[in-house]
Scaffold this motif. Sequence first.
Motif, PDB file in Angstrom:
ATOM      1  N   ALA A  42      13.101  13.562   8.084  1.00 32.67           N
ATOM      2  CA  ALA A  42      14.027  14.497   8.736  1.00 32.67           C
ATOM      3  C   ALA A  42      13.346  15.860   8.904  1.00 32.67           C
ATOM      4  O   ALA A  42      13.493  16.512   9.945  1.00 32.67           O
ATOM      5  CB  ALA A  42      15.313  14.632   7.930  1.00 32.67           C
ATOM      6  N   VAL A  43      12.587  16.280   7.876  1.00 30.86           N
ATOM      7  CA  VAL A  43      11.858  17.546   7.961  1.00 30.86           C
ATOM      8  C   VAL A  43      10.753  17.448   9.020  1.00 30.86           C
ATOM      9  O   VAL A  43      10.530  18.381   9.804  1.00 30.86           O
ATOM     10  CB  VAL A  43      11.263  17.928   6.591  1.00 30.86           C
ATOM     11  CG1 VAL A  43      10.439  19.204   6.693  1.00 30.86           C
ATOM     12  CG2 VAL A  43      12.381  18.104   5.560  1.00 30.86           C
ATOM     13  N   GLN A  44      10.065  16.310   9.083  1.00 28.63           N
ATOM     14  CA  GLN A  44       9.044  16.117  10.112  1.00 28.63           C
ATOM     15  C   GLN A  44       9.631  16.260  11.515  1.00 28.63           C
ATOM     16  O   GLN A  44       9.058  16.950  12.374  1.00 28.63           O
ATOM     17  CB  GLN A  44       8.402  14.727   9.979  1.00 28.63           C
ATOM     18  CG  GLN A  44       7.451  14.571   8.814  1.00 28.63           C
ATOM     19  CD  GLN A  44       6.639  13.294   8.941  1.00 28.63           C
ATOM     20  OE1 GLN A  44       5.945  13.093   9.933  1.00 28.63           O
ATOM     21  NE2 GLN A  44       6.727  12.431   7.939  1.00 28.63           N
ATOM     22  N   SER A  45      10.759  15.603  11.725  1.00 25.24           N
ATOM     23  CA  SER A  45      11.371  15.646  13.057  1.00 25.24           C
ATOM     24  C   SER A  45      11.801  17.058  13.425  1.00 25.24           C
ATOM     25  O   SER A  45      11.743  17.454  14.593  1.00 25.24           O
ATOM     26  CB  SER A  45      12.553  14.685  13.132  1.00 25.24           C
ATOM     27  OG  SER A  45      13.663  15.158  12.375  1.00 25.24           O
ATOM     28  N   LEU A  46      12.231  17.821  12.429  1.00 25.33           N
ATOM     29  CA  LEU A  46      12.640  19.212  12.670  1.00 25.33           C
ATOM     30  C   LEU A  46      11.456  20.022  13.207  1.00 25.33           C
ATOM     31  O   LEU A  46      11.569  20.729  14.219  1.00 25.33           O
ATOM     32  CB  LEU A  46      13.182  19.812  11.375  1.00 25.33           C
ATOM     33  CG  LEU A  46      13.768  21.213  11.398  1.00 25.33           C
ATOM     34  CD1 LEU A  46      14.753  21.387  10.239  1.00 25.33           C
ATOM     35  CD2 LEU A  46      12.705  22.314  11.300  1.00 25.33           C
ATOM     36  N   PHE A  47      10.303  19.903  12.536  1.00 23.46           N
ATOM     37  CA  PHE A  47       9.145  20.693  12.955  1.00 23.46           C
ATOM     38  C   PHE A  47       8.464  20.110  14.194  1.00 23.46           C
ATOM     39  O   PHE A  47       7.749  20.825  14.889  1.00 23.46           O
ATOM     40  CB  PHE A  47       8.164  20.839  11.797  1.00 23.46           C
ATOM     41  CG  PHE A  47       8.644  21.774  10.725  1.00 23.46           C
ATOM     42  CD1 PHE A  47       8.910  23.106  11.026  1.00 23.46           C
ATOM     43  CD2 PHE A  47       8.843  21.338   9.428  1.00 23.46           C
ATOM     44  CE1 PHE A  47       9.361  23.989  10.043  1.00 23.46           C
ATOM     45  CE2 PHE A  47       9.295  22.203   8.438  1.00 23.46           C
ATOM     46  CZ  PHE A  47       9.552  23.535   8.746  1.00 23.46           C
ATOM     47  N   LYS A  48       8.685  18.835  14.468  1.00 26.60           N
ATOM     48  CA  LYS A  48       8.176  18.262  15.713  1.00 26.60           C
ATOM     49  C   LYS A  48       8.856  18.918  16.908  1.00 26.60           C
ATOM     50  O   LYS A  48       8.208  19.230  17.922  1.00 26.60           O
ATOM     51  CB  LYS A  48       8.427  16.753  15.729  1.00 26.60           C
ATOM     52  CG  LYS A  48       7.937  16.044  16.980  1.00 26.60           C
ATOM     53  CD  LYS A  48       6.431  15.909  16.969  1.00 26.60           C
ATOM     54  CE  LYS A  48       5.954  15.012  18.104  1.00 26.60           C
ATOM     55  NZ  LYS A  48       4.490  14.798  18.063  1.00 26.60           N
ATOM     56  N   SER A  49      10.165  19.148  16.788  1.00 28.00           N
ATOM     57  CA  SER A  49      10.934  19.769  17.877  1.00 28.00           C
ATOM     58  C   SER A  49      10.900  21.286  17.814  1.00 28.00           C
ATOM     59  O   SER A  49      11.109  21.944  18.830  1.00 28.00           O
ATOM     60  CB  SER A  49      12.398  19.299  17.818  1.00 28.00           C
ATOM     61  OG  SER A  49      12.495  17.909  17.970  1.00 28.00           O
ATOM     62  N   HIS A  50      10.657  21.854  16.619  1.00 25.08           N
ATOM     63  CA  HIS A  50      10.677  23.316  16.439  1.00 25.08           C
ATOM     64  C   HIS A  50       9.473  23.751  15.615  1.00 25.08           C
ATOM     65  O   HIS A  50       9.613  24.143  14.447  1.00 25.08           O
ATOM     66  CB  HIS A  50      11.970  23.745  15.732  1.00 25.08           C
ATOM     67  CG  HIS A  50      13.218  23.255  16.387  1.00 25.08           C
ATOM     68  ND1 HIS A  50      13.744  22.006  16.140  1.00 25.08           N
ATOM     69  CD2 HIS A  50      14.055  23.850  17.285  1.00 25.08           C
ATOM     70  CE1 HIS A  50      14.849  21.842  16.852  1.00 25.08           C
ATOM     71  NE2 HIS A  50      15.052  22.939  17.555  1.00 25.08           N
ATOM     72  N   PRO A  51       8.264  23.680  16.191  1.00 28.26           N
ATOM     73  CA  PRO A  51       7.067  24.054  15.417  1.00 28.26           C
ATOM     74  C   PRO A  51       7.080  25.494  14.935  1.00 28.26           C
ATOM     75  O   PRO A  51       6.414  25.824  13.949  1.00 28.26           O
ATOM     76  CB  PRO A  51       5.926  23.801  16.412  1.00 28.26           C
ATOM     77  CG  PRO A  51       6.568  23.795  17.755  1.00 28.26           C
ATOM     78  CD  PRO A  51       7.944  23.258  17.557  1.00 28.26           C
ATOM     79  N   ASN A  52       7.860  26.358  15.597  1.00 28.93           N
ATOM     80  CA  ASN A  52       7.966  27.762  15.184  1.00 28.93           C
ATOM     81  C   ASN A  52       9.267  28.050  14.423  1.00 28.93           C
ATOM     82  O   ASN A  52       9.608  29.212  14.195  1.00 28.93           O
ATOM     83  CB  ASN A  52       7.875  28.685  16.403  1.00 28.93           C
ATOM     84  CG  ASN A  52       6.525  28.596  17.089  1.00 28.93           C
ATOM     85  OD1 ASN A  52       5.495  28.524  16.425  1.00 28.93           O
ATOM     86  ND2 ASN A  52       6.531  28.585  18.417  1.00 28.93           N
ATOM     87  N   GLY A  53       9.966  27.013  14.054  1.00 29.04           N
ATOM     88  CA  GLY A  53      11.212  27.196  13.310  1.00 29.04           C
ATOM     89  C   GLY A  53      10.957  27.472  11.838  1.00 29.04           C
ATOM     90  O   GLY A  53       9.844  27.295  11.330  1.00 29.04           O
ATOM     91  N   CYS A  54      11.993  27.923  11.144  1.00 25.61           N
ATOM     92  CA  CYS A  54      11.934  28.180   9.698  1.00 25.61           C
ATOM     93  C   CYS A  54      12.990  27.326   9.005  1.00 25.61           C
ATOM     94  O   CYS A  54      14.134  27.273   9.467  1.00 25.61           O
ATOM     95  CB  CYS A  54      12.175  29.652   9.390  1.00 25.61           C
ATOM     96  SG  CYS A  54      10.923  30.764  10.046  1.00 25.61           S
ATOM     97  N   LEU A  55      12.616  26.687   7.915  1.00 27.17           N
ATOM     98  CA  LEU A  55      13.541  25.830   7.175  1.00 27.17           C
ATOM     99  C   LEU A  55      13.692  26.327   5.742  1.00 27.17           C
ATOM    100  O   LEU A  55      12.706  26.475   5.020  1.00 27.17           O
ATOM    101  CB  LEU A  55      13.044  24.382   7.163  1.00 27.17           C
ATOM    102  CG  LEU A  55      13.796  23.405   6.251  1.00 27.17           C
ATOM    103  CD1 LEU A  55      15.266  23.280   6.671  1.00 27.17           C
ATOM    104  CD2 LEU A  55      13.118  22.037   6.251  1.00 27.17           C
TER     105      LEU A  55
END
Length: 430
Positions: A161-174
């Motif tokens: 789930a974390v991988q998919s988040l950064f795949k779609s939002h490489p500049n996002g913050c979690l």
Amino acid sequence: MASFFRFFSLHRLQQCRRYLLGLLSFLLLIVLACNGATIFCLPVPFPAKIPLGPASFLPENVARISKDWQSASTKQLATLMYSVKEENSLPILQKSHKVVVFPQKRRRKHRMAFKMLHPGFQPVRFSTRVKDFFTANSCGIRFFMTWISSFKSFGERELFAVQSLFKSHPNGCLVIVSSSIDSKGGMNVLKPFSDNGFRVIAISPDCDFLFKSTLAESWLHRLRRGEVDPGGVSLGQNLSNLLRLTLLYKFGGAYIDTDVIILKSFTNLRNAIGAQTVDLETGNWTRLNNAVMVFDKGHPILLKFIEEFARTFNGNKWGYNGPYLVSRVVQNLKGSDRFDVNILKPMAFYPLDWSRIRSLFQGPKNEAHSKWLRGKLNHIRSKSYAVHLWNRQSKKIKIEEGSIIAKIISDRCVFCNSSASGFGSRKQGV
């Protein structure tokens, strides 16, 4: 004359003996009187530095108070044959308070959640760490997750789930709000992401800060005093329901459950929540879900959600403080211009209902089934922002070759050629 003196000496000797016997008797009476007085007047010291107030009424603190009492005056209490049974003792509350006595089994079930709720559970101020994290990073979008379990159980599904988040939002913050992952062992779990430049951090929650100035604050105080029954449903699950609301209210951004695979950017989403089901005749939604939410900081409907949680909390009905809660509130606010909320169709986050989630994990059985799978996958890719895997129903289902989930994993992995993408193994259960 000699006989007279002998008689007189014997008489004096007997008088002295009687005098000594009387004196000894008097002294003995004094000693007995003193001993008797100590039996009734023995001072019993009270335990020192036992805090009074709401925090002392936590179930796990009841046993601690009993132990403190015993250690403070062990010898004196033993002489009085006074004992305290830890499993039965409770602090005295005012008559107006209703004391909830939690069975031992239920206390064990809620142990980690109660630990997080303890007022002393603030390793480093939560607000400072979150603000410093956001300040240090230029976040395209802020994401939040919660994890109220051992970091060892943060497994393949959650990591993907974390991988998919950064795949779609490489500049996002979690920000993962978790006391267990906010540890040396927990950070090792996230190390592959930070080593590759992804902005992720785990921070232990500060419930006093997050709930402050909302009705959740009074709910928390009542829970600590033992006036709220956590119920049979996991308190950790219900605490997650509340934390996600207060996180978005305090900071703004997107919340996602750890069993949600993100397929495309959330950048264009604002003040959005997804419908889980709709009426096929009218097309109107019949239930919302809180597994994915995107809201501005301080949005008024978030405050309504928090108020509903505090006022109607029920720990014995699954989903009552989660999906059913957001559904109740939005339904009651229909027609109000004060609340700008975008209700997205089920395809946005819930392309398959929990009762049909198994079909995403099945490989093609025949040509007709293979055609259906291709059509469904294309529909999900074009219409869905994310896929909720309904963990309760699908966690033991194995991924079959050629299934929709197998293809989504291939599309959305970040560490596609390393062991960090373990969720993608076709031979392992999820």
